[in-house]
Write a protein that holds these residues in place. Structure first.
Motif, PDB file in Angstrom:
ATOM      1  N   GLY A  53      35.663  30.122  43.108  1.00 39.55           N
ATOM      2  CA  GLY A  53      34.721  30.023  44.157  1.00 39.55           C
ATOM      3  C   GLY A  53      34.739  30.703  45.357  1.00 39.55           C
ATOM      4  O   GLY A  53      33.589  30.455  46.228  1.00 39.55           O
ATOM      5  N   ALA A  54      35.865  31.461  45.605  1.00 36.21           N
ATOM      6  CA  ALA A  54      35.844  32.268  46.873  1.00 36.21           C
ATOM      7  C   ALA A  54      34.894  33.366  47.079  1.00 36.21           C
ATOM      8  O   ALA A  54      34.276  33.977  46.203  1.00 36.21           O
ATOM      9  CB  ALA A  54      37.400  32.713  47.048  1.00 36.21           C
ATOM     10  N   ASP A  55      34.481  33.367  48.359  1.00 34.35           N
ATOM     11  CA  ASP A  55      33.553  34.752  48.593  1.00 34.35           C
ATOM     12  C   ASP A  55      34.578  35.946  48.846  1.00 34.35           C
ATOM     13  O   ASP A  55      35.425  35.774  49.919  1.00 34.35           O
ATOM     14  CB  ASP A  55      32.782  34.469  49.832  1.00 34.35           C
ATOM     15  N   ILE A  56      34.576  37.062  48.170  1.00 29.35           N
ATOM     16  CA  ILE A  56      35.561  38.144  48.370  1.00 29.35           C
ATOM     17  C   ILE A  56      34.701  38.975  49.411  1.00 29.35           C
ATOM     18  O   ILE A  56      33.648  39.504  49.036  1.00 29.35           O
ATOM     19  CB  ILE A  56      35.743  38.938  47.018  1.00 29.35           C
ATOM     20  N   ASP A  57      35.481  39.420  50.427  1.00 28.13           N
ATOM     21  CA  ASP A  57      34.941  40.216  51.425  1.00 28.13           C
ATOM     22  C   ASP A  57      35.320  41.712  51.077  1.00 28.13           C
ATOM     23  O   ASP A  57      34.463  42.657  51.160  1.00 28.13           O
ATOM     24  CB  ASP A  57      35.461  39.929  52.972  1.00 28.13           C
ATOM     25  N   GLU A  58      36.310  41.940  50.817  1.00 29.65           N
ATOM     26  CA  GLU A  58      36.883  43.464  50.795  1.00 29.65           C
ATOM     27  C   GLU A  58      38.053  43.491  49.848  1.00 29.65           C
ATOM     28  O   GLU A  58      38.836  42.586  49.719  1.00 29.65           O
ATOM     29  CB  GLU A  58      37.226  43.872  52.004  1.00 29.65           C
ATOM     30  N   VAL A  59      38.172  44.625  49.141  1.00 33.97           N
ATOM     31  CA  VAL A  59      39.396  44.738  48.076  1.00 33.97           C
ATOM     32  C   VAL A  59      39.820  46.425  48.300  1.00 33.97           C
ATOM     33  O   VAL A  59      39.046  47.186  48.288  1.00 33.97           O
ATOM     34  CB  VAL A  59      38.972  44.477  46.695  1.00 33.97           C
ATOM     35  N   TYR A  97      47.085  45.790  46.407  1.00 33.08           N
ATOM     36  CA  TYR A  97      45.756  45.520  46.730  1.00 33.08           C
ATOM     37  C   TYR A  97      45.486  44.333  47.706  1.00 33.08           C
ATOM     38  O   TYR A  97      46.176  43.437  47.566  1.00 33.08           O
ATOM     39  CB  TYR A  97      44.700  44.990  45.516  1.00 33.08           C
ATOM     40  N   GLU A  98      44.934  44.750  48.939  1.00 32.44           N
ATOM     41  CA  GLU A  98      44.721  43.660  49.908  1.00 32.44           C
ATOM     42  C   GLU A  98      43.456  42.829  49.738  1.00 32.44           C
ATOM     43  O   GLU A  98      42.359  44.006  49.717  1.00 32.44           O
ATOM     44  CB  GLU A  98      44.931  44.146  51.252  1.00 32.44           C
ATOM     45  N   VAL A  99      43.238  41.737  49.404  1.00 32.39           N
ATOM     46  CA  VAL A  99      41.922  41.187  49.056  1.00 32.39           C
ATOM     47  C   VAL A  99      41.788  40.244  50.458  1.00 32.39           C
ATOM     48  O   VAL A  99      42.368  39.329  50.251  1.00 32.39           O
ATOM     49  CB  VAL A  99      41.967  40.458  47.624  1.00 32.39           C
ATOM     50  N   GLU A 100      40.681  40.662  50.872  1.00 35.48           N
ATOM     51  CA  GLU A 100      40.037  39.350  52.019  1.00 35.48           C
ATOM     52  C   GLU A 100      39.070  38.687  51.343  1.00 35.48           C
ATOM     53  O   GLU A 100      37.912  39.131  50.841  1.00 35.48           O
ATOM     54  CB  GLU A 100      39.640  40.463  53.177  1.00 35.48           C
ATOM     55  N   LEU A 101      39.042  37.276  51.810  1.00 34.04           N
ATOM     56  CA  LEU A 101      38.264  36.413  51.026  1.00 34.04           C
ATOM     57  C   LEU A 101      38.080  35.088  51.922  1.00 34.04           C
ATOM     58  O   LEU A 101      38.990  34.849  52.820  1.00 34.04           O
ATOM     59  CB  LEU A 101      38.617  35.971  49.752  1.00 34.04           C
ATOM     60  N   LYS A 102      37.239  34.416  51.794  1.00 31.98           N
ATOM     61  CA  LYS A 102      36.872  33.241  52.475  1.00 31.98           C
ATOM     62  C   LYS A 102      36.708  31.979  51.143  1.00 31.98           C
ATOM     63  O   LYS A 102      36.132  32.273  50.226  1.00 31.98           O
ATOM     64  CB  LYS A 102      35.468  33.118  52.953  1.00 31.98           C
ATOM     65  N   ALA A 103      37.614  30.737  51.560  1.00 31.26           N
ATOM     66  CA  ALA A 103      37.720  29.999  50.579  1.00 31.26           C
ATOM     67  C   ALA A 103      38.133  28.672  51.322  1.00 31.26           C
ATOM     68  O   ALA A 103      38.921  28.550  52.403  1.00 31.26           O
ATOM     69  CB  ALA A 103      38.906  30.202  49.543  1.00 31.26           C
ATOM     70  N   ASN A 104      37.289  27.548  51.061  1.00 30.24           N
ATOM     71  CA  ASN A 104      37.793  26.209  51.745  1.00 30.24           C
ATOM     72  C   ASN A 104      37.482  26.486  53.102  1.00 30.24           C
ATOM     73  O   ASN A 104      38.373  25.586  53.854  1.00 30.24           O
ATOM     74  CB  ASN A 104      38.976  25.815  51.127  1.00 30.24           C
ATOM     75  N   GLY A 105      36.746  27.230  53.881  1.00 29.70           N
ATOM     76  CA  GLY A 105      36.371  27.184  55.139  1.00 29.70           C
ATOM     77  C   GLY A 105      37.830  28.087  55.957  1.00 29.70           C
ATOM     78  O   GLY A 105      37.713  28.164  57.168  1.00 29.70           O
ATOM     79  N   GLU A 106      38.326  28.498  55.076  1.00 30.10           N
ATOM     80  CA  GLU A 106      39.483  29.517  55.795  1.00 30.10           C
ATOM     81  C   GLU A 106      39.323  30.966  55.248  1.00 30.10           C
ATOM     82  O   GLU A 106      38.718  31.289  54.040  1.00 30.10           O
ATOM     83  CB  GLU A 106      40.823  29.179  55.270  1.00 30.10           C
ATOM     84  N   GLU A 107      39.790  31.704  56.036  1.00 30.79           N
ATOM     85  CA  GLU A 107      39.629  33.424  55.767  1.00 30.79           C
ATOM     86  C   GLU A 107      41.100  33.837  55.400  1.00 30.79           C
ATOM     87  O   GLU A 107      42.002  33.472  56.436  1.00 30.79           O
ATOM     88  CB  GLU A 107      39.199  34.214  57.215  1.00 30.79           C
ATOM     89  N   LEU A 108      41.204  34.152  54.254  1.00 27.65           N
ATOM     90  CA  LEU A 108      42.537  34.649  53.605  1.00 27.65           C
ATOM     91  C   LEU A 108      42.620  36.105  53.240  1.00 27.65           C
ATOM     92  O   LEU A 108      41.598  36.781  53.208  1.00 27.65           O
ATOM     93  CB  LEU A 108      42.751  33.557  52.502  1.00 27.65           C
ATOM     94  N   GLU A 109      43.856  36.494  53.274  1.00 30.81           N
ATOM     95  CA  GLU A 109      44.166  37.959  52.710  1.00 30.81           C
ATOM     96  C   GLU A 109      45.110  37.473  51.571  1.00 30.81           C
ATOM     97  O   GLU A 109      46.239  36.872  51.947  1.00 30.81           O
ATOM     98  CB  GLU A 109      44.589  38.853  53.684  1.00 30.81           C
ATOM     99  N   LEU A 110      44.884  38.102  50.483  1.00 28.45           N
ATOM    100  CA  LEU A 110      46.055  38.173  49.356  1.00 28.45           C
ATOM    101  C   LEU A 110      46.371  39.613  49.358  1.00 28.45           C
ATOM    102  O   LEU A 110      45.567  40.637  49.288  1.00 28.45           O
ATOM    103  CB  LEU A 110      45.032  37.517  47.984  1.00 28.45           C
ATOM    104  N   VAL A 111      47.779  39.524  48.943  1.00 30.38           N
ATOM    105  CA  VAL A 111      48.375  40.995  48.772  1.00 30.38           C
ATOM    106  C   VAL A 111      48.607  40.931  47.156  1.00 30.38           C
ATOM    107  O   VAL A 111      49.502  39.957  46.767  1.00 30.38           O
ATOM    108  CB  VAL A 111      49.493  41.191  49.624  1.00 30.38           C
ATOM    109  N   ILE A 112      48.114  41.562  46.404  1.00 26.35           N
ATOM    110  CA  ILE A 112      48.200  41.808  45.024  1.00 26.35           C
ATOM    111  C   ILE A 112      48.753  42.952  44.367  1.00 26.35           C
ATOM    112  O   ILE A 112      48.374  44.180  44.737  1.00 26.35           O
ATOM    113  CB  ILE A 112      46.874  41.533  44.229  1.00 26.35           C
ATOM    114  N   ASP A 113      49.831  42.758  43.604  1.00 25.15           N
ATOM    115  CA  ASP A 113      50.405  43.703  43.122  1.00 25.15           C
ATOM    116  C   ASP A 113      49.618  44.780  42.334  1.00 25.15           C
ATOM    117  O   ASP A 113      49.078  44.268  41.304  1.00 25.15           O
ATOM    118  CB  ASP A 113      51.852  43.113  42.257  1.00 25.15           C
ATOM    119  N   ALA A 114      49.712  46.052  42.567  1.00 30.17           N
ATOM    120  CA  ALA A 114      48.676  47.024  41.815  1.00 30.17           C
ATOM    121  C   ALA A 114      49.191  47.478  40.502  1.00 30.17           C
ATOM    122  O   ALA A 114      48.791  48.155  39.687  1.00 30.17           O
ATOM    123  CB  ALA A 114      48.383  48.228  42.647  1.00 30.17           C
ATOM    124  N   GLY A 115      50.538  46.903  40.035  1.00 27.34           N
ATOM    125  CA  GLY A 115      51.310  47.174  38.870  1.00 27.34           C
ATOM    126  C   GLY A 115      51.114  46.053  38.004  1.00 27.34           C
ATOM    127  O   GLY A 115      50.163  46.199  36.898  1.00 27.34           O
TER     128      GLY A 115
END
Length: 140
Positions: free
Chosen positions: A68-74, A85-103
């Motif tokens: 249910g998060a809102d993805i701002d940028e990948v 991949y750096e994924v910026e999102l908003k979830a549960n009132g927090e702004e988060l950045e996830l770092v996801i292995d591109a492999g």
């Protein structure tokens, strides 16, 4: 015997003096240095050609971690010499950045974006947020 004791003491002191550099390599203040992906990469390379997962797959991984998060940028980037991949999102009132292995698509790091004060508190975590400490986050 005292001569050997002095040599042993000198060797012990030498080891102690060299230890801080070894410790510094294992205990970084910058958690980005702890990122170890599956695809080594250098800036300036054709990053899209190296990636094994697509931006859409990185987005799906983020949504699986935070439904249910809102993805701002990948963005496809190089962090600590690895393609992620750096994924910026908003979830549960927090702004988060996830770092996801591109492999392999695994979540390598989760960073709370609302804590940019570099005070060393728990604003970066490996994997998903397991502890619900609530922190001292203030509403925006």
């Amino acid at each position: 015997m005292p001569k050997y004791l002095h040599l042993s003491l000198a060797a012990f002191v030498a080891v102690l003096l060299l230890s801080p550099t070894a410790f510094a390599q294992d205990h970084h203040d910058d958690d980005d240095d702890d990122i170890h992906g599956t695809i080594p990469a250098e800036r300036g390379a054709d990053l899209a050609a190296l990636a094994k997962i697509t931006p859409a797959q990185a987005r799906m991984t983020a949504l699986k971690a935070y439904p249910g998060a809102d993805i701002d940028e990948v963005e496809l980037e190089v962090e600590n010499g690895f393609l992620v991949y750096e994924v910026e999102l908003k979830a549960n009132g927090e702004e988060l950045e996830l770092v996801i292995d591109a492999g392999d698509g695994s979540v390598l790091l989760t960073e709370r974006e609302d804590d940019d004060d570099d005070d060393g508190d728990d604003d970066m975590e490996h994997g998903q947020d397991d502890d619900d400490d609530g922190g001292s986050d203030s509403s925006r």
